[in-house]
Motif scaffolding. Structure first.
Motif, PDB file in Angstrom:
ATOM      1  N   GLY A   1      95.195 -24.153  69.949  1.00  0.00           N
ATOM      2  CA  GLY A   1      94.715 -22.826  69.534  1.00  0.00           C
ATOM      3  C   GLY A   1      94.924 -22.575  68.045  1.00  0.00           C
ATOM      4  N   ARG A   2      94.383 -21.460  67.564  1.00  0.00           N
ATOM      5  CA  ARG A   2      94.420 -21.145  66.139  1.00  0.00           C
ATOM      6  C   ARG A   2      95.838 -20.825  65.662  1.00  0.00           C
ATOM      7  NH1 ARG A   2      90.503 -22.602  62.989  1.00  0.00           N
ATOM      8  NH2 ARG A   2      91.287 -21.071  61.512  1.00  0.00           N
ATOM      9  N   LEU A   3      96.094 -21.147  64.424  1.00  0.00           N
ATOM     10  CA  LEU A   3      97.372 -20.817  63.799  1.00  0.00           C
ATOM     11  C   LEU A   3      97.281 -19.534  62.987  1.00  0.00           C
ATOM     12  CD1 LEU A   3      97.999 -24.396  62.403  1.00  0.00           C
ATOM     13  CD2 LEU A   3      99.301 -23.345  64.257  1.00  0.00           C
TER      14      LEU A   3
ATOM     15  N   MET B   1      82.821 -33.901  78.182  1.00  0.00           N
ATOM     16  CA  MET B   1      83.132 -34.112  76.775  1.00  0.00           C
ATOM     17  C   MET B   1      83.666 -32.796  76.224  1.00  0.00           C
ATOM     18  SD  MET B   1      82.341 -37.184  76.473  1.00  0.00           S
ATOM     19  CE  MET B   1      82.240 -37.788  78.152  1.00  0.00           C
ATOM     20  N   ASP B   2      84.978 -32.717  76.084  1.00  0.00           N
ATOM     21  CA  ASP B   2      85.617 -31.523  75.540  1.00  0.00           C
ATOM     22  C   ASP B   2      85.664 -31.712  74.030  1.00  0.00           C
ATOM     23  OD1 ASP B   2      87.282 -29.512  74.695  1.00  0.00           O
ATOM     24  OD2 ASP B   2      88.960 -30.048  75.998  1.00  0.00           O
ATOM     25  N   THR B   3      84.705 -31.095  73.350  1.00  0.00           N
ATOM     26  CA  THR B   3      84.475 -31.415  71.940  1.00  0.00           C
ATOM     27  C   THR B   3      85.159 -30.428  71.024  1.00  0.00           C
ATOM     28  OG1 THR B   3      82.449 -30.093  71.864  1.00  0.00           O
ATOM     29  CG2 THR B   3      82.226 -32.398  72.512  1.00  0.00           C
ATOM     30  N   TRP B   4      86.046 -30.919  70.172  1.00  0.00           N
ATOM     31  CA  TRP B   4      86.693 -30.064  69.168  1.00  0.00           C
ATOM     32  C   TRP B   4      85.996 -30.225  67.819  1.00  0.00           C
ATOM     33  CZ3 TRP B   4      88.561 -30.740  64.324  1.00  0.00           C
ATOM     34  CH2 TRP B   4      89.201 -29.632  63.749  1.00  0.00           C
TER      35      TRP B   4
ATOM     36  N   HIS C   1      83.839 -17.183  70.264  1.00  0.00           N
ATOM     37  CA  HIS C   1      83.308 -16.712  68.980  1.00  0.00           C
ATOM     38  C   HIS C   1      84.448 -16.295  68.063  1.00  0.00           C
ATOM     39  CE1 HIS C   1      79.661 -15.605  71.604  1.00  0.00           C
ATOM     40  NE2 HIS C   1      79.565 -16.843  71.149  1.00  0.00           N
ATOM     41  N   ARG C   2      84.415 -16.824  66.877  1.00  0.00           N
ATOM     42  CA  ARG C   2      85.481 -16.558  65.922  1.00  0.00           C
ATOM     43  C   ARG C   2      85.325 -15.201  65.273  1.00  0.00           C
ATOM     44  NH1 ARG C   2      85.928 -21.733  62.105  1.00  0.00           N
ATOM     45  NH2 ARG C   2      86.749 -20.264  60.592  1.00  0.00           N
ATOM     46  N   LEU C   3      86.363 -14.397  65.337  1.00  0.00           N
ATOM     47  CA  LEU C   3      86.349 -13.099  64.667  1.00  0.00           C
ATOM     48  C   LEU C   3      87.654 -12.973  63.904  1.00  0.00           C
ATOM     49  CD1 LEU C   3      85.269 -11.144  67.825  1.00  0.00           C
ATOM     50  CD2 LEU C   3      83.854 -11.432  65.787  1.00  0.00           C
TER      51      LEU C   3
ATOM     52  N   GLN D   1      84.456 -27.433  64.223  1.00  0.00           N
ATOM     53  CA  GLN D   1      84.439 -26.093  63.621  1.00  0.00           C
ATOM     54  C   GLN D   1      83.162 -25.897  62.808  1.00  0.00           C
ATOM     55  OE1 GLN D   1      87.961 -26.930  61.080  1.00  0.00           O
ATOM     56  NE2 GLN D   1      88.964 -25.308  62.265  1.00  0.00           N
ATOM     57  N   THR D   2      82.873 -24.644  62.496  1.00  0.00           N
ATOM     58  CA  THR D   2      81.772 -24.340  61.583  1.00  0.00           C
ATOM     59  C   THR D   2      81.921 -25.209  60.322  1.00  0.00           C
ATOM     60  OG1 THR D   2      81.819 -22.064  62.370  1.00  0.00           O
ATOM     61  CG2 THR D   2      80.632 -22.467  60.311  1.00  0.00           C
ATOM     62  N   GLU D   3      83.142 -25.314  59.868  1.00  0.00           N
ATOM     63  CA  GLU D   3      83.420 -26.038  58.623  1.00  0.00           C
ATOM     64  C   GLU D   3      83.209 -27.542  58.771  1.00  0.00           C
ATOM     65  OE1 GLU D   3      85.300 -23.801  60.097  1.00  0.00           O
ATOM     66  OE2 GLU D   3      86.273 -22.440  58.677  1.00  0.00           O
TER      67      GLU D   3
ATOM     68  N   GLY E   1      93.601 -25.410  60.512  1.00  0.00           N
ATOM     69  CA  GLY E   1      94.008 -24.090  60.989  1.00  0.00           C
ATOM     70  C   GLY E   1      94.232 -24.023  62.487  1.00  0.00           C
ATOM     71  N   ASP E   2      94.255 -25.193  63.145  1.00  0.00           N
ATOM     72  CA  ASP E   2      94.529 -25.249  64.582  1.00  0.00           C
ATOM     73  C   ASP E   2      95.866 -25.943  64.825  1.00  0.00           C
ATOM     74  OD1 ASP E   2      92.090 -24.112  65.088  1.00  0.00           O
ATOM     75  OD2 ASP E   2      91.397 -25.665  66.460  1.00  0.00           O
ATOM     76  N   GLY E   3      96.569 -25.462  65.844  1.00  0.00           N
ATOM     77  CA  GLY E   3      97.778 -26.147  66.277  1.00  0.00           C
ATOM     78  C   GLY E   3      97.407 -27.274  67.235  1.00  0.00           C
TER      79      GLY E   3
HETATM   80  C1  WTA Z   1      88.266 -23.661  68.461  1.00  0.00           C
HETATM   81  C2  WTA Z   1      82.834 -23.858  67.067  1.00  0.00           C
HETATM   82  C3  WTA Z   1      90.017 -26.375  71.483  1.00  0.00           C
HETATM   83  C4  WTA Z   1      89.263 -24.117  67.403  1.00  0.00           C
HETATM   84  C5  WTA Z   1      82.273 -25.286  67.190  1.00  0.00           C
HETATM   85  C6  WTA Z   1      88.422 -24.228  66.155  1.00  0.00           C
HETATM   86  C7  WTA Z   1      88.362 -25.529  70.137  1.00  0.00           C
HETATM   87  C8  WTA Z   1      87.466 -23.073  66.324  1.00  0.00           C
HETATM   88  C9  WTA Z   1      87.440 -26.452  70.669  1.00  0.00           C
HETATM   89  C10 WTA Z   1      86.169 -23.278  65.587  1.00  0.00           C
HETATM   90  C11 WTA Z   1      87.893 -27.354  71.702  1.00  0.00           C
HETATM   91  C12 WTA Z   1      86.431 -25.240  69.164  1.00  0.00           C
HETATM   92  N1  WTA Z   1      89.187 -27.269  72.063  1.00  0.00           N
HETATM   93  N2  WTA Z   1      89.643 -25.500  70.537  1.00  0.00           N
HETATM   94  N3  WTA Z   1      87.096 -28.222  72.289  1.00  0.00           N
HETATM   95  N4  WTA Z   1      86.243 -26.245  70.045  1.00  0.00           N
HETATM   96  N5  WTA Z   1      87.702 -24.798  69.214  1.00  0.00           N
HETATM   97  O1  WTA Z   1      83.899 -22.370  63.793  1.00  0.00           O
HETATM   98  O2  WTA Z   1      90.259 -23.130  67.261  1.00  0.00           O
HETATM   99  O3  WTA Z   1      83.078 -21.122  65.838  1.00  0.00           O
HETATM  100  O4  WTA Z   1      89.167 -24.113  64.960  1.00  0.00           O
HETATM  101  O5  WTA Z   1      83.141 -23.621  65.739  1.00  0.00           O
HETATM  102  O6  WTA Z   1      87.232 -23.001  67.746  1.00  0.00           O
HETATM  103  O7  WTA Z   1      85.250 -22.256  65.895  1.00  0.00           O
HETATM  104  P1  WTA Z   1      83.789 -22.264  65.271  1.00  0.00           P
END
Ligand code: WTA
Length: 645
Positions: A514-516, A410-413, A525-527, A415-417, A499-501
């Motif tokens: 990936g991020r835009l 399960m490749d889960t997309w 980890h987002r920085l 975000q914190t938001e 904010g993702d492409g």
């Molecule tokens: C990236 C983490 C591709 C994406 C849960 C997103 C991903 C950011 C995936 C959020 C995935 C997270 N495939 N990209 N499965 N999961 N991302 O807020 O760019 O730490 O906007 O949340 O991680 O990161 P955050």
């Protein structure tokens, strides 16, 4: 941006056996959005008072399960004890030195309840109660989970600050939310090394005015650490306190009451305080955890993330516990005490669901499959990935050597938001394509658009948006409504801008690209580049700094810092080390630049703007394109020499 998935690659149809028994049913996708979430809210959550409206949507402000009352801790702990599940293991606690350690132990739901109630009774004495915010700065020890739940029990919003961040980061976040109490631990223990967690916190708190009046210290190593009048050991605080549930009832909260704030990096300015409320968030995390990972009564689930990130909030603390699921809680890091420790954990506890990041899998892949092969991993049924796009070859390795050549990934997309998973394959339903999250979860409506707002055709990269609300969505940015609207809701008038492409592949599946924006993703980890730049210019010798990312085989992305120095200062190796240390001190080790490039000036356009596109190209070692708008193109040649050399 990297092109991850490919529709030309391998495809893996769902296992028909799994399809028969999977919790998620294909017809769920046909339900209307409110219908689906309403059903789930009734099925997954216990309400003290029923809600009378599923959704009140006033873009960009959502209210879910309006009028409902509930408590997160009651759902995660108490109700399982009341339902006769008190003896079920909630947490298999694995300490830093691995599952063979004599400190490894289990915590049942009944024991968890006792610990949470005792902790909450202690916090009450410090004035913590409904609406009184609390900071948590801890590592992966059970008391971190207990602390979160104790806050939730009292109706006190928490903000967890990643344990690897600096004391300065802790102080800033606590001040922003006006926390009166901070919970930390004496020392951190990771990878066999101890670090002074409490002293780190002190350094931050003492550096300026702070709202924190009391620091609760959990003993992890028992080291002799400096304690002041501000500090109290947890053991002393709860001495003589009751662990009986009746001594501290769960506070009934409105659906839209604040559950927690989690600060995350944006492309500019200070970290964003992402607001999550109670009802919708819990419905979202419990539903996605249950359906995406196909959780059964006897599942043993391990999410190898950190509670300092949203993944830890949603899929270590709240999701699995609300579902009454047995989890592994691991303090350590991959590779310590040996390269097999992860697989020993899976074997010992018969882990059936493993959820981790591409970065961690890449480390295991680098060390070789023999470590996984030395252990019986046949208990694994479902694998998960989160945090960044997963490279197809890493996906294949994960499935082959961890998933026994058959476990679906399960490749889960999310975000914190977003609070919980939004785009993911589903067990027993989706034909999987390595490297892509593919399909919206039921009740979620993503779309890929061009800059003008048109929905894109297949194989064209655009912006990922969500065209309808979902229960766990952020309710705003703390004390910064303007930034909330500007960042997420201004690009399109009718949709959330992630904010993702992304693009649709030939079959219409979603591929994340990936991020835009200027957010760097190091090891998932987002920085923000802005934060790293600010840390660099704090150094006396630095005139200006700009940060870009390059691809890295281990960490996904790595930080490249471009620095111009004051006056006649020289870019020496010592200075490079000092700058990397400066960033580590100011933000945390994972923000440390991998490379520092010194230059007499940064590449600027005639209007004085740093040309970031160029720095990205430089960092990636790509063609530079048109440099004619630069004031001084020779600056770039100098930088290129350093990178190539
Ligand atoms: C990236 C983490 C591709 C994406 C849960 C997103 C991903 C950011 C995936 C959020 C995935 C997270 N495939 N990209 N499965 N999961 N991302 O807020 O760019 O730490 O906007 O949340 O991680 O990161 P955050």
């Amino acid at each position: 941006m990297s092109d991850q998935g490919s529709s030309q690659g391998n495809q893996y149809p769902p296992d028909p056996e799994l399809a028969k028994t999977a919790n998620v049913r294909p017809e769920m996708k046909d339900q209307g959005l409110e219908e689906f979430w309403d059903n789930q809210a009734k099925d997954k959550i216990s309400w003290f008072e029923d809600y009378d409206q599923v959704l009140e949507w006033n873009l960009p402000y959502a209210k879910w399960f309006v009028g409902g009352k509930l408590n997160a801790c009651y759902n995660a702990v108490d109700r399982h004890v009341e339902n006769g599940q008190g003896d079920k293991v909630a947490l298999h606690v694995v300490p830093d030195d691995g599952p063979d350690s004599d400190q490894a132990h289990d915590i049942t739901f009944a024991q968890l309840q006792e610990q949470v109630v005792t902790f909450a009774n202690g916090l009450k004495k410090l004035g913590v109660g409904k609406g009184v915010p609390v900071g948590i700065y801890m590592q992966m020890i059970p008391q971190a989970v207990v602390a979160m739940l104790a806050c939730a029990r009292l109706g006190a919003p928490h903000t967890v600050v990643f344990g690897g961040f600096s004391g300065k980061a802790v102080a800033e976040r606590c001040n922003d939310l006006e926390c009166k109490v901070l919970i930390t631990q004496d020392q951190a223990l990771r990878g066999g090394k101890s670090a002074d967690q409490k002293t780190n916190a002190d350094e931050g708190l003492d550096a300026g005015p702070t709202t924190v009046e009391k620091v609760v210290v959990v003993k992890r190593t028992g080291a002799d650490i400096p304690m002041s009048d501000r500090d109290v050991y947890l053991d002393d605080l709860v001495d003589g306190e009751s662990g009986d549930a009746e001594s501290c009832p769960c506070e009934p909260m409105e659906s839209e009451d604040l559950l927690f704030l989690l600060y995350t990096s944006g492309s500019t300015g200070k970290p964003k305080g992402v607001v999550h409320t109670t009802g919708g968030y819990l419905v979202g995390v419990a539903t996605t955890h249950n359906l995406v990972f196909d959780v059964k009564d006897d599942s043993v689930y391990w999410c190898a993330a950190d509670i300092g990130w949203i993944t830890g909030h949603s899929y270590i603390t709240y999701g699995p516990l609300v579902n009454g699921c047995t989890s592994v809680l691991y303090e350590g890091v991959p590779g310590y005490p040996d390269k097999e420790v992860w697989w020993k954990i899976v074997e010992k506890y018969k882990v059936s669901i493993l959820y981790t990041s591409p970065t961690a899998i890449r480390s295991h892949m680098k060390w070789g499959e023999e470590h996984a092969q030395a252990h019986d991993l046949s208990s694994i049924k479902i694998l998960g990935s989160v945090g960044e796009p997963i490279n197809p070859e890493v996906w294949e390795w994960y499935r082959e050597y961890v998933g026994g050549g058959k476990a679906p990934i399960m490749d889960t997309w999310w975000q914190t938001e977003t609070g919980h998973i939004l785009i993911t394959p589903l067990p027993g339903i989706t034909t999987m394509k390595p490297g892509s999250a593919q399909q919206p979860f039921p009740g979620v409506l993503p779309e890929i658009r061009d800059d003008e707002g048109n929905k894109l055709d297949v194989e064209q990269t655009g912006n990922l948006v969500l065209t309808a609300p979902w229960p766990g969505m952020m309710r705003g940015l703390y004390k910064d409504d303007e930034r909330f609207r500007e960042t997420y809701w201004s690009k399109y008038s009718d949709a959330y801008f992630a904010g993702d492409g992304a693009k649709y592949d030939a079959d219409g599946d979603i591929m994340l690209m990936g991020r835009l924006d200027d957010v760097v993703n190091v090891s998932g980890h987002r920085l923000s580049t802005f934060e790293v730049e600010s840390a660099l210019v704090e150094h006396d010798d630095v005139a200006e700094a700009a940060v870009a990312a390059r691809k890295d085989p281990d960490t996904g992305q790595a930080i490249v810092a471009f620095v111009s120095l004051k006056g006649d200062k020289q870019g020496t190796e010592e200075l490079e080390q000092a700058l990397r240390e400066q960033v580590a001190q100011s933000i945390g080790k994972l923000a440390r630049p991998a490379t520092v490039i010194f230059a007499p000036d940064l590449p600027k356009t005639r209007s004085g703007k740093i040309m970031r596109r160029l720095l990205k190209n430089l960092a990636e070692g790509e063609e530079l394109g048109d440099t004619s708008t630069l004031v001084d193109p020779s600056v770039v040649d100098e930088m290129k020499k350093q990178i190539d050399g």
